[in-house]
Design a protein around this motif. Structure first.
Motif, short mmCIF file in Angstrom:
data_model
loop_
_atom_site.label_atom_id
_atom_site.label_comp_id
_atom_site.label_asym_id
_atom_site.label_seq_id
_atom_site.Cartn_x
_atom_site.Cartn_y
_atom_site.Cartn_z
N ILE A 90 0.83 -1.20 0.00
CA ILE A 90 0.00 0.00 0.00
C ILE A 90 0.87 1.26 0.00
O ILE A 90 0.63 2.21 -0.76
CB ILE A 90 -0.93 0.00 1.23
N ILE A 91 1.88 1.27 0.86
CA ILE A 91 2.74 2.45 0.96
C ILE A 91 3.45 2.72 -0.36
O ILE A 91 3.49 3.84 -0.86
CB ILE A 91 3.77 2.28 2.10
N MET A 92 4.03 1.68 -0.94
CA MET A 92 4.81 1.85 -2.17
C MET A 92 3.92 2.24 -3.35
O MET A 92 4.25 3.17 -4.11
CB MET A 92 5.58 0.56 -2.49
N LEU A 93 2.80 1.56 -3.51
CA LEU A 93 1.91 1.90 -4.62
C LEU A 93 1.31 3.30 -4.44
O LEU A 93 1.15 4.05 -5.41
CB LEU A 93 0.78 0.87 -4.74
N GLY A 94 1.00 3.66 -3.19
CA GLY A 94 0.48 5.00 -2.92
C GLY A 94 1.49 6.08 -3.25
O GLY A 94 1.15 7.13 -3.80
N ALA A 95 2.76 5.82 -2.92
CA ALA A 95 3.82 6.78 -3.23
C ALA A 95 3.98 6.95 -4.74
O ALA A 95 4.16 8.06 -5.24
CB ALA A 95 5.13 6.33 -2.61
N MET A 96 3.93 5.84 -5.47
CA MET A 96 4.06 5.90 -6.93
C MET A 96 2.94 6.71 -7.56
O MET A 96 3.16 7.56 -8.42
CB MET A 96 4.07 4.47 -7.50
N LEU A 97 1.70 6.46 -7.10
CA LEU A 97 0.55 7.19 -7.65
C LEU A 97 0.68 8.68 -7.35
O LEU A 97 0.47 9.53 -8.22
CB LEU A 97 -0.74 6.63 -7.06
N GLY A 98 1.02 9.02 -6.10
CA GLY A 98 1.14 10.42 -5.73
C GLY A 98 2.18 11.16 -6.53
O GLY A 98 1.97 12.30 -6.96
N LYS A 99 3.31 10.51 -6.74
CA LYS A 99 4.39 11.13 -7.51
C LYS A 99 3.95 11.39 -8.95
O LYS A 99 4.22 12.45 -9.52
CB LYS A 99 5.62 10.22 -7.49
N LEU A 100 3.25 10.42 -9.54
CA LEU A 100 2.82 10.57 -10.93
C LEU A 100 1.76 11.67 -11.06
O LEU A 100 1.73 12.40 -12.06
CB LEU A 100 2.27 9.24 -11.46
N VAL A 101 0.90 11.80 -10.04
CA VAL A 101 -0.13 12.85 -10.05
C VAL A 101 0.53 14.23 -10.18
O VAL A 101 0.04 15.10 -10.89
CB VAL A 101 -0.99 12.77 -8.77
N VAL A 102 1.65 14.42 -9.50
CA VAL A 102 2.34 15.71 -9.55
C VAL A 102 3.17 15.86 -10.81
O VAL A 102 3.09 16.86 -11.52
CB VAL A 102 3.22 15.90 -8.29
N GLU A 103 3.98 14.86 -11.11
CA GLU A 103 4.90 14.94 -12.25
C GLU A 103 4.16 15.09 -13.58
O GLU A 103 4.66 15.72 -14.51
CB GLU A 103 5.80 13.70 -12.30
N SER A 104 2.96 14.54 -13.66
CA SER A 104 2.19 14.61 -14.90
C SER A 104 1.52 15.98 -15.08
O SER A 104 1.05 16.30 -16.18
CB SER A 104 1.11 13.53 -14.91
N GLY A 105 1.45 16.76 -14.02
CA GLY A 105 0.76 18.05 -14.08
C GLY A 105 -0.68 17.97 -13.62
O GLY A 105 -1.39 18.98 -13.63
N ALA A 106 -1.13 16.77 -13.16
CA ALA A 106 -2.53 16.63 -12.72
C ALA A 106 -2.81 17.52 -11.51
O ALA A 106 -3.89 18.13 -11.43
CB ALA A 106 -2.83 15.17 -12.39
N ALA A 107 -1.86 17.61 -10.58
CA ALA A 107 -2.05 18.46 -9.40
C ALA A 107 -2.17 19.93 -9.81
O ALA A 107 -3.00 20.67 -9.28
CB ALA A 107 -0.89 18.27 -8.42
N GLN A 108 -1.33 20.34 -10.76
CA GLN A 108 -1.39 21.72 -11.25
C GLN A 108 -2.72 22.00 -11.94
O GLN A 108 -3.31 23.07 -11.80
CB GLN A 108 -0.23 21.98 -12.21
N LYS A 109 -3.22 21.01 -12.69
CA LYS A 109 -4.49 21.15 -13.38
C LYS A 109 -5.64 21.31 -12.39
O LYS A 109 -6.54 22.15 -12.57
CB LYS A 109 -4.74 19.94 -14.28
N ILE A 110 -5.62 20.50 -11.33
CA ILE A 110 -6.65 20.57 -10.30
C ILE A 110 -6.69 21.97 -9.69
O ILE A 110 -7.74 22.57 -9.51
CB ILE A 110 -6.41 19.50 -9.22
N THR A 111 -5.50 22.50 -9.38
CA THR A 111 -5.40 23.84 -8.82
C THR A 111 -5.96 24.88 -9.79
O THR A 111 -6.73 25.77 -9.40
CB THR A 111 -3.94 24.19 -8.49
N SER A 112 -5.58 24.78 -11.05
CA SER A 112 -6.02 25.74 -12.05
C SER A 112 -7.54 25.77 -12.18
O SER A 112 -8.16 26.83 -12.23
CB SER A 112 -5.37 25.40 -13.40
N VAL A 113 -8.14 24.59 -12.22
CA VAL A 113 -9.59 24.49 -12.37
C VAL A 113 -10.30 25.09 -11.16
O VAL A 113 -11.28 25.85 -11.30
CB VAL A 113 -10.01 23.01 -12.56
#
Length: 449
Positions: free
Chosen positions: A76-99
């Protein structure tokens, strides 16, 4: 008569030994600057010896403590870390903020950032989330010329609450495992408790901090991804929240559809946190990776960096598991259970209080939560309390009064370029509000569940 007196005093002697072990752990981590995993290992061996576990059995306690704790948690910890990192690196977090910024406007920017922190904070581990999300705060500060603390604290409150209350973060997930709680119910109850805590500690409290002077360092000016390269709005929100959606769905479905043996088996399989995180991560590889033009190698590189980010957290969790097992194998947990029966304090308040004390002394919310679990988990059957609520109560206590011994305190101070006094009256008070509001929410829930 003398023998009876010695027998009566023995539980108190053992409890004193436990307290001395916790004090030693605190001193090793704070004063001795010892690595938390190493500190846990040293203290666990000494505790086993002092509590009378035979020397030839100590290694068995160590191995069982690590195995039982990490066996259900590492994935759980490792998969959660991978997902969180990809959310940011892909720009998804920035997109959420922008919207959210466009939806709320300048007048309600605080609320937009708070929701951003909450949404992105669910898959992101706290330290990773802080480093990656704070630049979004500064982009708003520079764009609208607003006070940094006033604007930023609501997002940081949201990140803190998700870290302490909600799976798949390490502490609540580990606590749920130790208390045999349901991750799905813990998440649902956690959302109920988290929302008012974030609102009070975030926008409400931050409105009193407009006059705190803060000039974020130029070093931390964000490097934005061009708008055209960001993933879509639906994609960003759904992928970030997919673990929450799946956990909630598998928890609620049994109440909505007729159940039989086959359905129950399938729901148990797909509702398992490991499977939920794996499905969410596999989906993200396509939605935030391949579909955004990234190669599989680039996505895997992001995952590799994520594993490095949380490696120490895994070791800390393992160390806490060792100490818990020593308390169990020595029998001291049973003695504590006997004494707790006579206490007039509510078990949920007791769990909160122990976690709060350890948090104030050690500084780490994760260590505070897991150490408290080592004390409370073995006596849970005698406490007659909902294990999901105990997870949240300890989680709330573990967030109390962050100060100079907490790395988060210094990260906030340096990023926002504040004095220690202003850091204490903004950051430390915010964390204390979160802890107190969390306890109040848990006690209110205890009246109805």
């Amino acid at each position: 008569m003398l023998q009876l007196q010695i027998t009566t005093l023995q539980p108190y002697q053992h409890i004193l030994t436990v307290l001395l072990c916790i004090l030693l752990l605190i001193l090793l981590i704070t004063w001795g600057k010892c690595n938390p995993f190493l500190a846990f290992l040293i203290v666990s061996i000494l505790a086993a010896w002092w509590l009378g576990i035979p020397v030839n059995k100590i290694n068995q306690s160590i191995q069982k403590g690590i195995g039982d704790t990490l066996g259900s948690l590492t994935i759980i910890i490792m998969l959660g870390a991978m997902l969180g990192k990809l959310v940011v690196e892909s720009g998804a977090a920035q997109k959420i903020t922008s919207v959210l910024m466009k939806a709320f406007g300048e007048k309600y920017i605080q609320w937009a950032l708070m929701i951003t922190g909450f949404v992105a904070g669910i898959p992101l581990f706290y330290n990773v989330g802080f480093v990656l999300m704070v630049p979004l705060i500064f982009s708003v500060v520079y764009q609208f010329k607003l006070p940094a603390v006033y604007i930023g604290l609501p997002m940081l409150a949201a990140l803190s609450v998700t870290h302490g209350f909600l799976p798949p973060h390490p502490s609540p997930t580990a606590l749920a495992g130790q208390f045999h709680a349901s991750l799905g119910l813990t998440l649902l109850y956690g959302l109920v408790v988290a929302i008012p805590a974030i609102i009070v500690a975030g926008p409400v409290f931050a409105s009193t901090l407009k006059k705190i002077p803060s000039q974020p360092l130029q070093t931390f000016r964000p490097k934005s991804i061009p708008e055209k390269q960001l993933p879509g709005t639906f994609n960003s929100f759904i992928t970030s929240l997919l673990p929450v959606i799946l956990l909630a769905l598998t928890t609620v479905l049994p109440y909505l559809v007729s159940t039989n043996e086959t359905n129950n088996t399938l729901l148990a399989f797909f509702g398992d946190a490991n499977i939920v995180m794996l499905l969410a991560l596999l989906a993200s590889i396509f939605t935030l990776g391949i579909a955004q033009g990234k190669s599989m190698k680039a996505v895997m590189d992001v995952f590799g960096e994520a594993v490095k980010d949380v490696a120490l957290i895994v070791l800390i969790v393992a160390g806490a598991g060792i100490l818990k097992q020593v308390f169990v194998d020595s029998g001291v947990s049973g003695e504590i259970a006997g004494l707790l029966k006579g206490w007039a304090i509510h078990p949920l308040v007791l769990g909160w209080l122990i976690a709060a004390i350890i948090r104030v002394c050690i500084g780490s919310a994760t260590v505070a939560g897991l150490t408290t679990a080592g004390i409370i988990a073995p006596v849970m059957p005698q406490l007659n309390v909902d294990p999901n609520l105990m997870v949240l109560s300890i989680g709330a206590g573990s967030l109390m009064l962050s100060h100079v011994n907490d790395s988060g305190f210094w990260m906030y101070k340096e990023y926002f370029n504040l004095s220690i006094r202003d850091t204490l009256r903004s950051w430390s008070v915010m964390e204390t509000i979160v802890g107190i509001m969390g306890l109040i929410g848990v006690l209110l829930l205890d009246l109805v569940v």
